[in-house]
Design a protein around this motif. Structure first.
Motif, PDB file in Angstrom:
ATOM      1  N   SER A 350       0.826  -1.208   0.000  1.00  0.00           N
ATOM      2  CA  SER A 350       0.000   0.000   0.000  1.00  0.00           C
ATOM      3  C   SER A 350       0.857   1.254   0.000  1.00  0.00           C
ATOM      4  O   SER A 350       0.611   2.200  -0.762  1.00  0.00           O
ATOM      5  N   VAL A 351       1.894   1.268   0.835  1.00  0.00           N
ATOM      6  CA  VAL A 351       2.777   2.434   0.927  1.00  0.00           C
ATOM      7  C   VAL A 351       3.546   2.638  -0.374  1.00  0.00           C
ATOM      8  O   VAL A 351       3.712   3.772  -0.846  1.00  0.00           O
ATOM      9  N   ALA A 352       4.020   1.548  -0.970  1.00  0.00           N
ATOM     10  CA  ALA A 352       4.760   1.664  -2.233  1.00  0.00           C
ATOM     11  C   ALA A 352       3.892   2.318  -3.310  1.00  0.00           C
ATOM     12  O   ALA A 352       4.337   3.226  -4.033  1.00  0.00           O
ATOM     13  N   ALA A 353       2.640   1.884  -3.409  1.00  0.00           N
ATOM     14  CA  ALA A 353       1.726   2.482  -4.387  1.00  0.00           C
ATOM     15  C   ALA A 353       1.407   3.930  -4.042  1.00  0.00           C
ATOM     16  O   ALA A 353       1.308   4.787  -4.932  1.00  0.00           O
ATOM     17  N   ALA A 354       1.284   4.226  -2.742  1.00  0.00           N
ATOM     18  CA  ALA A 354       0.999   5.599  -2.315  1.00  0.00           C
ATOM     19  C   ALA A 354       2.170   6.526  -2.636  1.00  0.00           C
ATOM     20  O   ALA A 354       1.971   7.674  -3.067  1.00  0.00           O
ATOM     21  N   LEU A 355       3.396   6.043  -2.443  1.00  0.00           N
ATOM     22  CA  LEU A 355       4.580   6.854  -2.748  1.00  0.00           C
ATOM     23  C   LEU A 355       4.643   7.192  -4.239  1.00  0.00           C
ATOM     24  O   LEU A 355       4.894   8.342  -4.620  1.00  0.00           O
ATOM     25  N   LEU A 356       4.420   6.193  -5.081  1.00  0.00           N
ATOM     26  CA  LEU A 356       4.421   6.438  -6.527  1.00  0.00           C
ATOM     27  C   LEU A 356       3.318   7.423  -6.918  1.00  0.00           C
ATOM     28  O   LEU A 356       3.514   8.288  -7.781  1.00  0.00           O
ATOM     29  N   SER A 357       2.164   7.312  -6.267  1.00  0.00           N
ATOM     30  CA  SER A 357       1.058   8.219  -6.556  1.00  0.00           C
ATOM     31  C   SER A 357       1.389   9.646  -6.146  1.00  0.00           C
ATOM     32  O   SER A 357       1.094  10.598  -6.879  1.00  0.00           O
ATOM     33  N   HIS A 358       2.015   9.813  -4.972  1.00  0.00           N
ATOM     34  CA  HIS A 358       2.434  11.147  -4.533  1.00  0.00           C
ATOM     35  C   HIS A 358       3.387  11.783  -5.547  1.00  0.00           C
ATOM     36  O   HIS A 358       3.255  12.961  -5.899  1.00  0.00           O
ATOM     37  N   LEU A 359       4.362  11.007  -5.988  1.00  0.00           N
ATOM     38  CA  LEU A 359       5.329  11.528  -6.958  1.00  0.00           C
ATOM     39  C   LEU A 359       4.639  11.918  -8.265  1.00  0.00           C
ATOM     40  O   LEU A 359       4.963  12.943  -8.872  1.00  0.00           O
ATOM     41  N   ALA A 360       3.670  11.108  -8.679  1.00  0.00           N
ATOM     42  CA  ALA A 360       2.953  11.401  -9.920  1.00  0.00           C
ATOM     43  C   ALA A 360       2.071  12.642  -9.783  1.00  0.00           C
ATOM     44  O   ALA A 360       1.990  13.467 -10.697  1.00  0.00           O
ATOM     45  N   VAL A 361       1.416  12.798  -8.610  1.00  0.00           N
ATOM     46  CA  VAL A 361       0.606  14.002  -8.381  1.00  0.00           C
ATOM     47  C   VAL A 361       1.487  15.243  -8.418  1.00  0.00           C
ATOM     48  O   VAL A 361       1.165  16.242  -9.079  1.00  0.00           O
ATOM     49  N   GLY A 362       2.617  15.168  -7.717  1.00  0.00           N
ATOM     50  CA  GLY A 362       3.531  16.310  -7.686  1.00  0.00           C
ATOM     51  C   GLY A 362       4.056  16.672  -9.062  1.00  0.00           C
ATOM     52  O   GLY A 362       4.057  17.849  -9.463  1.00  0.00           O
TER      53      GLY A 362
END
Length: 466
Positions: A350-362
């Motif tokens: 879950s955290v790995a996917a959340a980290l990638l999502s944060h980077l993509a949003v930014g």
């Protein structure tokens, strides 16, 4: 039926489960309620032809700052409710604490729903927050203690599912009831649900684990028989349950020590902080709750309307509901995966996917790629829903011995409330500071959340063996 046969609830047991989950439902319900009612409640949308309805004003004029104060009372009440939850649960039992939570919700919602000025709004919102703080501490523990061992992890995910359903229900109701004449029904419906919960409580059994700790073995056997359809050997059941949870505990905790802890008196918060044996379980829950909030889920949901409305302007009013529906459906997979994949592996995924999502949003915000940001926000909510959302609640009764589960839950959830408040308070100022007035740099704040989430998750992974 032997003790090994308790794989699920009786029909009565499932009804008790739904009764317990009402507290989590109300937590989600009131988390979202004012978001849908803000415009009509504050007179931004008014009906000049009907300034009153059944003797009550159709709206209550207030500034954005005043509305923020009213809204924040929920978080403040939640903090104090969670902080005192261990005292209430250990003094009045899990069932008694649920009854108190329902009373506070019923009274708070009614006061808010019948208010004609800001003062009662603040009082009602605070009372509902108190109930939510107590209920969100209580629900995971109560569910864990009434659940058969074989489905305990699966059942723990229902706490998060009930929260999401509560959020989704109020967002759906907002489409029909967010009007000058009908907005009060959103609060009064919540009050009615809690009144029903209170008056149905005589038909609900107390937690078998709590009854055992109080030495009420006969009542415990009766409760187990009604919940699971069998009368078990209590000492044997305790041994099985503790053995199944043993890998989650510190090295110094043996099954024998766990069994002796069942009859130990409940701990207070000062005793918890002074205990070296409980330091690891306490830090594990603190790390889990910190990771959940430091992920920025509430800030992301707050900001999502602004981002997604730019790419879907015609459907702006449906954006929040759509994200919540995604959240709802993604809460189901951990119900089936939690025992197969494991708690630690699920939260790491879950955290790995959340980290990638944060980077993509930014990156999307900084590059003007609104569609990328929109997709990334949706994937972030999905990733949160199947790990970061439910797992911290599931592991509370698993890492803590019976005599300390209430107090560790109380401390952990109090930190959760305070973290939620702080992150909500600093998100927009931090975004504006990092962007330095440049709209093409607003994505930088999501990089900060990514780094903070990575650090807190590494800390959690070091503490929790899973």
């Amino acid at each position: 039926m032997t003790s090994e046969g308790a794989h699920t609830f009786t029909k009565y047991g499932w009804l008790v489960c739904l009764w317990v989950l009402t507290a989590s439902f109300q937590y989600g319900y009131h988390t979202s309620a004012l978001n849908q009612l803000q415009a009509v409640l504050t007179c931004k949308i008014a009906d000049p032809t009907a300034p009153t309805y059944y003797g009550l004003p159709t709206c209550i004029p207030m500034s954005d700052a005043t509305f923020s104060v009213v809204t924040s009372m929920y978080t403040m009440g939640g903090f104090f409710g969670s902080l005192s939850a261990n005292i209430v649960m250990d003094r009045y039992g899990r069932k008694g604490a649920s009854r108190l939570s329902s009373v506070l919700t019923a009274v708070g919602s009614a006061v808010f729903g019948l208010s004609s000025s800001v003062g009662p709004l603040i009082l009602g919102r605070f009372l509902v927050g108190l109930a939510a703080g107590l209920g969100i501490c209580l629900c995971p523990i109560y569910l864990s203690e009434i659940a058969p061992v074989k489905i305990r992890g699966n059942l723990g995910v229902l706490t998060q599912l009930a929260i999401v359903i509560g959020i989704m229900v109020t967002q759906g109701m907002g489409f029909g009831l967010a009007t000058p004449r009908q907005w009060r029904f959103v609060l009064l419906i919540s009050s009615g649900i809690s009144i029903f919960q209170y008056f149905s409580s005589p038909f609900v059994v107390e937690s078998p684990s709590y009854l055992n700790r109080k030495g009420l073995v006969d009542q415990e056997k009766l409760a187990i028989h009604r919940l699971w359809g069998e009368i078990r050997d209590v000492s044997r059941a305790d041994s099985e349950e503790q053995d199944s949870e043993e890998p989650l505990l510190p090295d110094s905790d043996s099954a024998t020590e766990r069994h002796s802890a069942v009859r130990q008196p409940a701990m207070t918060i000062p005793q918890l902080f002074a205990s070296t044996e409980l330091r690891r379980p306490l830090l594990t829950i603190i790390a889990a709750m910190t990771s959940q909030q430091i992920s920025g889920i509430n800030a992301v949901l707050y900001y999502s309307n602004d981002i997604l409305s730019k790419s879907l302007p015609e459907l702006a009013s449906y954006v929040s509901l759509g994200i919540t529906i995604v959240n709802f459906f993604m809460t189901f997979p951990p119900i089936f995966l939690i025992e197969r994949v494991g708690r630690k592996q699920l939260i790491q995924l879950s955290v790995a996917a959340a980290l990638l999502s944060h980077l993509a949003v930014g990156y999307g915000l900084n590059s003007g790629l609104v569609t990328l940001s929109s997709i990334a926000i949706t994937t972030f909510v999905m990733s949160f829903a199947f790990g970061l959302g439910p797992i911290p609640f599931v592991i509370i009764p698993e890492v803590a011995p019976p005599h300390a589960v209430s107090v560790i839950s109380s401390v952990g959830l109090s930190l959760n409330w305070s973290s939620n408040f702080v992150i909500g308070l600093i998100f927009l100022p931090l975004r504006n500071f990092l962007a330095n007035g440049d709209p093409m740099k607003e994505g930088r704040v999501f990089y900060v959340f990514a780094v903070a989430l990575l650090c807190s998750t590494l800390w959690f992974s070091k503490l929790y063996r899973g």
